[in-house]
Motif scaffolding. Structure first.
Motif, PDB file in Angstrom:
ATOM      1  N   ALA A  56     -12.911  -0.214  11.992  1.00 23.99           N
ATOM      2  CA  ALA A  56     -14.121  -0.262  11.169  1.00 23.99           C
ATOM      3  C   ALA A  56     -13.816   0.125   9.735  1.00 23.99           C
ATOM      4  O   ALA A  56     -14.364  -0.458   8.788  1.00 23.99           O
ATOM      5  CB  ALA A  56     -15.178   0.671  11.764  1.00 23.99           C
ATOM      6  N   LEU A  57     -12.935   1.085   9.553  1.00 23.91           N
ATOM      7  CA  LEU A  57     -12.544   1.465   8.193  1.00 23.91           C
ATOM      8  C   LEU A  57     -11.752   0.350   7.524  1.00 23.91           C
ATOM      9  O   LEU A  57     -11.936   0.061   6.331  1.00 23.91           O
ATOM     10  CB  LEU A  57     -11.717   2.750   8.249  1.00 23.91           C
ATOM     11  CG  LEU A  57     -11.445   3.442   6.926  1.00 23.91           C
ATOM     12  CD1 LEU A  57     -12.733   3.936   6.297  1.00 23.91           C
ATOM     13  CD2 LEU A  57     -10.489   4.609   7.136  1.00 23.91           C
ATOM     14  N   THR A  58     -10.884  -0.305   8.284  1.00 21.79           N
ATOM     15  CA  THR A  58     -10.124  -1.435   7.737  1.00 21.79           C
ATOM     16  C   THR A  58     -11.048  -2.597   7.386  1.00 21.79           C
ATOM     17  O   THR A  58     -10.797  -3.323   6.425  1.00 21.79           O
ATOM     18  CB  THR A  58      -9.077  -1.883   8.759  1.00 21.79           C
ATOM     19  OG1 THR A  58      -8.292  -0.763   9.165  1.00 21.79           O
ATOM     20  CG2 THR A  58      -8.168  -2.947   8.180  1.00 21.79           C
ATOM     21  N   ARG A  59     -12.110  -2.750   8.147  1.00 22.41           N
ATOM     22  CA  ARG A  59     -13.049  -3.847   7.885  1.00 22.41           C
ATOM     23  C   ARG A  59     -13.705  -3.710   6.517  1.00 22.41           C
ATOM     24  O   ARG A  59     -13.867  -4.693   5.785  1.00 22.41           O
ATOM     25  CB  ARG A  59     -14.110  -3.868   8.989  1.00 22.41           C
ATOM     26  CG  ARG A  59     -15.101  -4.999   8.891  1.00 22.41           C
ATOM     27  CD  ARG A  59     -16.078  -4.952  10.039  1.00 22.41           C
ATOM     28  NE  ARG A  59     -17.107  -5.969   9.921  1.00 22.41           N
ATOM     29  CZ  ARG A  59     -18.126  -6.087  10.753  1.00 22.41           C
ATOM     30  NH1 ARG A  59     -18.246  -5.243  11.780  1.00 22.41           N
ATOM     31  NH2 ARG A  59     -19.030  -7.026  10.580  1.00 22.41           N
ATOM     32  N   GLY A  60     -14.085  -2.484   6.149  1.00 22.46           N
ATOM     33  CA  GLY A  60     -14.664  -2.274   4.828  1.00 22.46           C
ATOM     34  C   GLY A  60     -13.663  -2.554   3.723  1.00 22.46           C
ATOM     35  O   GLY A  60     -14.011  -3.110   2.674  1.00 22.46           O
ATOM     36  N   ASN A  61     -12.402  -2.179   3.936  1.00 23.38           N
ATOM     37  CA  ASN A  61     -11.365  -2.429   2.938  1.00 23.38           C
ATOM     38  C   ASN A  61     -11.144  -3.929   2.757  1.00 23.38           C
ATOM     39  O   ASN A  61     -10.990  -4.424   1.623  1.00 23.38           O
ATOM     40  CB  ASN A  61     -10.079  -1.730   3.373  1.00 23.38           C
ATOM     41  CG  ASN A  61      -9.013  -1.776   2.298  1.00 23.38           C
ATOM     42  OD1 ASN A  61      -9.292  -2.050   1.139  1.00 23.38           O
ATOM     43  ND2 ASN A  61      -7.782  -1.523   2.689  1.00 23.38           N
ATOM     44  N   ILE A  62     -11.109  -4.663   3.850  1.00 22.04           N
ATOM     45  CA  ILE A  62     -10.925  -6.121   3.767  1.00 22.04           C
ATOM     46  C   ILE A  62     -12.105  -6.782   3.061  1.00 22.04           C
ATOM     47  O   ILE A  62     -11.935  -7.723   2.272  1.00 22.04           O
ATOM     48  CB  ILE A  62     -10.726  -6.698   5.178  1.00 22.04           C
ATOM     49  CG1 ILE A  62      -9.403  -6.195   5.770  1.00 22.04           C
ATOM     50  CG2 ILE A  62     -10.739  -8.222   5.152  1.00 22.04           C
ATOM     51  CD1 ILE A  62      -9.179  -6.632   7.203  1.00 22.04           C
ATOM     52  N   LEU A  63     -13.312  -6.277   3.319  1.00 24.43           N
ATOM     53  CA  LEU A  63     -14.490  -6.849   2.662  1.00 24.43           C
ATOM     54  C   LEU A  63     -14.431  -6.638   1.158  1.00 24.43           C
ATOM     55  O   LEU A  63     -14.769  -7.540   0.379  1.00 24.43           O
ATOM     56  CB  LEU A  63     -15.753  -6.214   3.241  1.00 24.43           C
ATOM     57  CG  LEU A  63     -17.076  -6.722   2.660  1.00 24.43           C
ATOM     58  CD1 LEU A  63     -17.257  -8.216   2.935  1.00 24.43           C
ATOM     59  CD2 LEU A  63     -18.255  -5.927   3.236  1.00 24.43           C
ATOM     60  N   ARG A  64     -13.963  -5.484   0.716  1.00 20.61           N
ATOM     61  CA  ARG A  64     -13.845  -5.242  -0.724  1.00 20.61           C
ATOM     62  C   ARG A  64     -12.787  -6.141  -1.363  1.00 20.61           C
ATOM     63  O   ARG A  64     -12.983  -6.654  -2.465  1.00 20.61           O
ATOM     64  CB  ARG A  64     -13.514  -3.768  -0.970  1.00 20.61           C
ATOM     65  CG  ARG A  64     -14.665  -2.830  -0.746  1.00 20.61           C
ATOM     66  CD  ARG A  64     -14.365  -1.422  -1.219  1.00 20.61           C
ATOM     67  NE  ARG A  64     -13.357  -0.763  -0.404  1.00 20.61           N
ATOM     68  CZ  ARG A  64     -12.121  -0.503  -0.794  1.00 20.61           C
ATOM     69  NH1 ARG A  64     -11.722  -0.877  -2.009  1.00 20.61           N
ATOM     70  NH2 ARG A  64     -11.268   0.116  -0.006  1.00 20.61           N
TER      71      ARG A  64
END
Length: 268
Positions: A56-64
């Motif tokens: 979930a933390l990686t998902r936010g990074n990828i979205l940015r």
């Protein structure tokens, strides 16, 4: 000052001191690599909740990172969903309690996974440090005070303390290397040979030994208690990072740009 012509080395030093130190250190490094592989326990699989928490933390990074490749409505929907989930603790391994407080991180001294990591780091640290201590004692006991080689290039006097350890003389040329300094040169220079024989990811890398001999080396290898990641703080930080993203969609006005590229745009 001792002249270069008045300094002659016995050829037996090459056969009984220089080469033995090199060969023993090479074999010890290879043996240490295979012993490390033997004592290492296989990594434990993460639970589904812990894996979901990390992803979930990686998902936010990828979205940015890919914000400019998404249409603005889709990006805003994804951002709002993740921000709400981060704030509510939806992806936390331990869900928030009824009073809204997040469960404290587990004590690493009672967590089997953390204890296994600390014991694994301790075993790796011992495998790295004990052979080097034995080698240093062996060289100091049997080869202390020997001058082994002369470097083929000139050096400044600042290198004297590094190349002539164990030999207290002011008149010797700085290019002569003592037995103890030959040990330290091999400690760093053999890393390329280890990579050639054992591959890049080998356990014989001596640079980690030097880091381990530092004041905080042992603690860093074993892992200090209480250093587990607080994902609630990480989620809050990622939520703020998403709020600061300024999106500029790459397909905005793409029709006009394509027509202008092929010279078919309407004149202004």
């Amino acid at each position: 000052m001792v002249s270069q012509e008045s300094m002659h080395l016995d050829p037996a030093l090459r056969d009984w001191v220089l080469f033995p130190i090199f060969i023993v250190m090479l074999l010890v490094g290879i043996l240490r690599h295979y012993v490390t592989l033997l004592v290492q326990s296989p990594p434990k699989k993460l639970s589904l909740a812990a894996l979901r928490e990390q992803r979930a933390l990686t998902r936010g990074n990828i979205l940015r990172q890919n914000a400019n490749h998404l249409p603005p409505p889709m990006f805003e929907a994804q951002k709002t969903y993740l921000q709400d989930a981060y704030q509510a603790g939806t992806y936390l391994k331990e869900p928030p309690r009824e009073d809204g407080q997040v469960a404290p991180p587990p004590n690493p001294l009672t967590d089997p996974g953390a204890m296994d990591g600390m014991l694994g780091g301790l075993k790796s640290q011992m495998i790295m440090m004990v052979p080097q201590q034995i080698l240093m004692y062996w060289i100091n006991a049997f080869f202390s005070g020997f001058v082994l080689i002369k470097l083929p290039f000139p050096l400044t006097a600042k290198f004297k303390a590094m190349l002539q350890r164990g030999i207290d003389t002011r008149d010797m040329d700085v290019t002569w290397v003592s037995s103890l300094s030959w040990y330290f040169l091999n400690l760093v220079g053999l890393n390329s040979i280890y990579r050639l024989i054992l591959g890049d990811e080998n356990a014989a890398d001596s640079t980690r030994d030097m880091q381990a001999m530092g004041p905080m080396g042992g603690m860093a290898a074993m892992g200090m208690p209480g250093q587990q990641q607080d994902f609630q703080k990480l989620f809050n930080a990622e939520r703020e990072n998403l709020e600061l993203v300024h999106q500029s969609w790459v397909c905005d006005g793409v029709e006009e740009r394509v027509l202008e590229m092929f010279g078919k745009g309407q004149p202004v």
